[in-house]
Design an enzyme around this catalytic site. Structure first.
Site, PDB file in Angstrom:
ATOM      1  N   TYR A  91       1.001  -1.308  -0.146  1.00  0.00           N
ATOM      2  CA  TYR A  91      -0.465   0.598   0.082  1.00  0.00           C
ATOM      3  C   TYR A  91       1.134   1.207  -0.316  1.00  0.00           C
ATOM      4  O   TYR A  91       0.239   1.899   0.419  1.00  0.00           O
ATOM      5  CB  TYR A  91      -0.614   0.446   1.503  1.00  0.00           C
ATOM      6  CG  TYR A  91      -2.091  -0.871   0.825  1.00  0.00           C
ATOM      7  CD1 TYR A  91      -3.068  -0.660   0.083  1.00  0.00           C
ATOM      8  CD2 TYR A  91      -1.685  -2.227   2.403  1.00  0.00           C
ATOM      9  CE1 TYR A  91      -3.870  -2.118   0.164  1.00  0.00           C
ATOM     10  CE2 TYR A  91      -3.407  -3.452   2.430  1.00  0.00           C
ATOM     11  CZ  TYR A  91      -4.144  -2.630   1.306  1.00  0.00           C
ATOM     12  OH  TYR A  91      -4.891  -3.651   1.285  1.00  0.00           O
ATOM     13  N   TYR A 493     -11.394   0.195  -0.021  1.00  0.00           N
ATOM     14  CA  TYR A 493     -11.635   0.873   0.799  1.00  0.00           C
ATOM     15  C   TYR A 493     -10.287   1.506   1.457  1.00  0.00           C
ATOM     16  O   TYR A 493      -9.713   2.185   2.281  1.00  0.00           O
ATOM     17  CB  TYR A 493     -12.184  -0.120   1.993  1.00  0.00           C
ATOM     18  CG  TYR A 493     -10.767  -0.732   2.867  1.00  0.00           C
ATOM     19  CD1 TYR A 493     -10.218  -0.878   3.919  1.00  0.00           C
ATOM     20  CD2 TYR A 493      -9.993  -2.215   2.471  1.00  0.00           C
ATOM     21  CE1 TYR A 493      -8.863  -1.048   4.860  1.00  0.00           C
ATOM     22  CE2 TYR A 493      -9.499  -2.263   2.719  1.00  0.00           C
ATOM     23  CZ  TYR A 493      -8.445  -2.348   4.266  1.00  0.00           C
ATOM     24  OH  TYR A 493      -7.600  -3.690   4.278  1.00  0.00           O
ATOM     25  N   ARG A 494      -9.472   1.097   0.791  1.00  0.00           N
ATOM     26  CA  ARG A 494      -7.583   1.057   0.760  1.00  0.00           C
ATOM     27  C   ARG A 494      -7.014   1.007  -0.762  1.00  0.00           C
ATOM     28  O   ARG A 494      -7.188  -0.109  -1.070  1.00  0.00           O
ATOM     29  CB  ARG A 494      -7.041   0.478   1.484  1.00  0.00           C
ATOM     30  CG  ARG A 494      -5.791   0.894   2.628  1.00  0.00           C
ATOM     31  CD  ARG A 494      -5.514  -0.391   4.020  1.00  0.00           C
ATOM     32  NE  ARG A 494      -4.021  -0.246   4.354  1.00  0.00           N
ATOM     33  CZ  ARG A 494      -3.746  -0.997   5.373  1.00  0.00           C
ATOM     34  NH1 ARG A 494      -4.662  -2.439   5.851  1.00  0.00           N
ATOM     35  NH2 ARG A 494      -2.722  -1.457   5.627  1.00  0.00           N
TER      36      ARG A 494
END
Length: 548
Positions: A91, A493-494
Site C-alpha cells: 500500500y 477501502y484502501r
C-alpha cells in the site's frame, strides 16, 4: 537530490538547516543511500520518472519536535509526509505520495505512554510496533491481548490510520474503530487532542470516545490534515480458552444461506471471532484457516477434471462433481474465545442455526486453555488469532514470476462487497474471469474475507516486478479492476499511492461532493498545502487538476 515541488534550492537548503537544528544533524537524511530506505520496495513505478521519491527525511524524537518541524515546513512551504514505521507493504511502504516530499519518519517516537489493565487501554506513539506492545505486556505480566495484523512489525497508529485490520474479535479487528483519543499536530504547527483529551488533565480520554461536540477523529484516518503523535487503543482482556469449530455444507449455492445465517449470528454477537471460508472441493484454504484442526483438502478425479479445464473451472460442473464424490463444497471455520461454557454455548447456537441447511456437518475441536504452550504455537502459520504478532505471513508461497519477470512484491487491490452469498458468488466470477484474462497467478476460487463485521473484503495481491513494461501492464490491470468494481458498486477501502486519484474518482456521487468537501477542509486547515500532499487523493489547491 529531488527538490520539493515549487521550492528553490536556497529555500530547501535553509529548511534542511533549520530541521537539523531541531532534531540534530544525525537525524536528518539526505544522501542517496539513506533515501533509498524511503522508497517503496514494492513500488509499481520503480525507477520510472513518476516514482514518488523523497527529497529528504527527518526523524524527530518528541511531539514538541514535530511541532517545530511543521512550523519550519510552513515557513519554507516544504511538503512533508509523515510515516510511522514505513511497513505499509503493498500500500505504499515508506515512500511519499508526491515526489520531492520530505518524509517525517516517526519511528523514534516509540514510547508506550500509558497502559491500564483495569480499563484495558493503551496510549502509544507512532513508532510503537505490535511487537513492542506485545513484549511490554508480556514483560509486565498484564492480562491483556492485542489485535494485530499479519505481519505484526508495523505501527499501531500507522496501521489504524491507514484502515488496517486484525484477526481476533470483531470489536477489535478494525483498528481505527478500536482507537480512543488522538493527539495530533495540525498543519499550522498547533497541537490538538480529540475527544475528552481536549479537557486539560482529562481522566477519561481513553474511556469515552465521543467527547463534547462533533467527533472529529475520523478526519485523521486516510487523510492529510495533521501528524498524529499519540493515540489510545482499547485492548481486550486475555481470553481464558480458545477453540475452532468447522462447519461444512455440500453445495456451491449453499453459500447463500450460510452467509445469511452467519451474518445474523454476528449481528447478535453470538459469533465474535473471525470466521474463514475454504473449499474442500478445490483444496483452497481461506485466509486464516487451519489454526487448530480444520478440514483437509480433498482430491477426486471427477473434481480434478473440472478444475483442470483450460477455460476455468465451471462452478455448476464442479458442484455436480463434488456431490458425486461426496466432498462438501464449502468449509467454514470459526474461532471461538472465552470461558469454556461460553464457547460451548456459542457452538450450540451456531449448529442450531446452520443445521437448517440440508447436509450441513459440524465438528468442534478441543477447547484449549490459553495461553497455548510454545511447542504448539511454533508450527502455526499465523499466531495472530492468539494475540501474538509475527512475520510468518512472509512464509507464504510467493509469486515467483509474471510475464517472464521475477516478482519482487505485490500491490493490493482491495474492494469491499456486500455481505451476501449472491455478492460473493458474483465477485468470485468477475475477478476469476479477469484473472484468467491476464493470466494472473491466482487460485481457482478467490474467497471473500469476513474480516469486516458487515461487509466482505475481497483483497487481491497483484505482482510487482522491476520491469517498467510489466509494471505498466499491471497498473492497467488494477485500473480495470477498479473500474469494473465501481460498475458493480464495489469500492476500494484502501489503495497504494499510484491509484489514490483513480479510486477517489470512483467516489463521485453528486459531482464529487465528498472530494470537494475534503478539499475545502484541506484549504482551511493547511493553506500552504504542506501536509502529506496527495494522500488518498486529497490535494491542496496548488496541486489540483483544473476541473472541466
Amino acid at each position: 537530490m529531488t527538490l520539493p515541488p515549487n521550492v528553490t534550492q536556497a529555500d530547501f537548503a535553509a529548511a534542511l538547516k533549520a530541521f537539523a537544528a531541531i532534531v540534530g544533524s544525525e537525524w536528518l537524511f539526505t544522501s542517496d543511500e539513506d533515501l533509498e530506505l524511503y522508497r517503496d520496495s514494492y513500488s509499481i513505478l520503480w525507477d520510472e520518472a513518476a516514482e514518488p521519491t523523497a527529497s529528504a527525511a527527518i526523524a524527530p524524537e518528541t511531539s514538541e519536535q514535530v511541532v517545530e518541524l511543521v512550523k519550519i515546513a510552513n515557513r519554507y512551504k516544504i511538503p512533508i509526509y509523515p510515516i510511522s514505521t514505513g511497513k505499509n507493504l503493498g500500500y505504499g511502504g515508506a515512500a511519499p505520495a508526491v515526489a520531492g516530499s520530505v518524509v517525517l519518519d516517526l519511528k523514534r517516537m516509540n514510547r508506550i505512554v500509558e497502559i491500564d489493565e483495569r480499563n484495558a487501554y493503551v496510549v502509544v506513539e507512532p513508532g510503537v510496533s505490535y511487537f513492542d506492545l506485545y513484549a511490554y505486556i508480556q514483560e509486565k505480566g498484564l492480562k491483556l491481548w492485542i489485535d494485530c495484523p499479519s505481519p505484526g512489525w508495523g505501527s499501531l497508529i500507522g496501521n489504524a490510520l491507514d484502515g488496517g485490520v486484525g484477526v481476533t474479535l470483531a470489536s477489535y479487528r478494525s483498528h481505527f474503530d478500536a482507537q480512543c483519543g488522538i493527539e495530533v499536530v495540525l498543519p499550522d504547527g498547533r497541537m490538538m487532542r480529540t475527544g475528552m483529551g481536549a479537557m486539560p488533565n482529562a481522566k477519561t480520554w481513553q474511556q469515552f470516545r465521543p467527547g463534547f461536540g462533533p467527533r472529529i477523529d475520523g478526519l485523521f484516518k486516510q487523510s492529510n490534515f495533521g501528524v498524529v503523535t499519540k493515540m489510545g487503543f482499547w485492548l481486550m482482556p486475555a481470553p481464558e480458552n480458545f477453540a475452532t469449530g468447522v462447519v461444512t455444507v455440500p453445495k456451491f449455492h449453499d453459500l447463500i444461506p450460510l452467509v445469511d445465517i452467519i451474518g445474523r449470528l454476528e449481528q447478535s454477537k453470538i459469533v465474535q471471532g473471525l470466521w474463514t471460508l475454504s473449499s474442500p472441493t478445490t483444496g483452497v484454504r481461506g485466509d486464516a484457516a487451519h489454526i487448530i484442526g480444520g478440514v483437509p483438502p480433498q482430491v477426486d478425479p471427477r473434481i480434478t477434471a473440472v478444475m483442470n479445464d483450460p477455460a476455468g473451472a465451471d462452478m455448476t460442473k464442479l458442484d455436480v462433481a463434488a456431490q458425486a464424490a461426496g466432498v462438501p463444497f464449502w468449509a467454514c471455520e470459526f474461532n471461538l474465545y472465552g470461558p469454556a461454557k461460553l464457547i460451548a454455548a456459542q457452538w450450540e447456537c451456531i449448529c442450531d442455526a446452520i443445521r437448517t441447511i440440508p447436509g450441513a456437518q459440524f465438528k468442534l475441536n478441543a477447547i484449549r486453555p490459553l495461553p497455548l504452550p510454545a511447542a504448539e504455537l511454533a508450527p502455526l502459520f499465523d499466531t495472530g488469532p492468539f494475540g501474538i504478532p509475527s512475520l510468518r505471513t512472509f512464509s507464504m508461497g510467493p509469486m515467483i514470476s509474471y510475464e517472464g519477470e521475477d516478482v519482487v512484491g505485490h500491490v493490493f487491490f482491495s474492494p469491499v462487497i456486500p455481505r451476501t452469498g449472491e455478492a460473493a458468488i458474483e465477485a468470485m466470477d468477475v475477478f476469476a474471469k479477469l484473472g484468467r484474462k491476464y493470466k494472473l497467478p491466482s487460485p481457482p476460487l478467490q474467497f471473500p474475507s469476513s474480516i469486516f463485521e458487515r461487509a466482505f473484503l475481497f483483497a487481491m495481491g497483484l505482482p510487482v516486478t522491476r520491469s517498467a513494461t510489466v509494471n505498466a501492464k499491471v497498473r492497467d490491470i488494477v485500473r480495470e479492476l477498479i473500474a469494473v468494481s465501481a460498475e458493480h458498486g464495489w469500492g476500494e477501502y484502501r489503495t497504494a499511492p499510484a491509484f489514490y486519484d483513480t479510486v477517489m474518482e470512483t467516489y463521485s456521487y453528486n459531482d464529487h461532493a465528498l472530494r470537494d468537501f475534503l478539499e475545502t477542509l484541506k484549504d482551511a486547515v493547511d493553506p500552504n498545502g504542506i501536509m502529506s500532499v496527495g494522500r488518498y487523493g486529497i490535494r491542496p489547491r496548488a496541486a489540483r487538476k483544473a476541473k472541466a
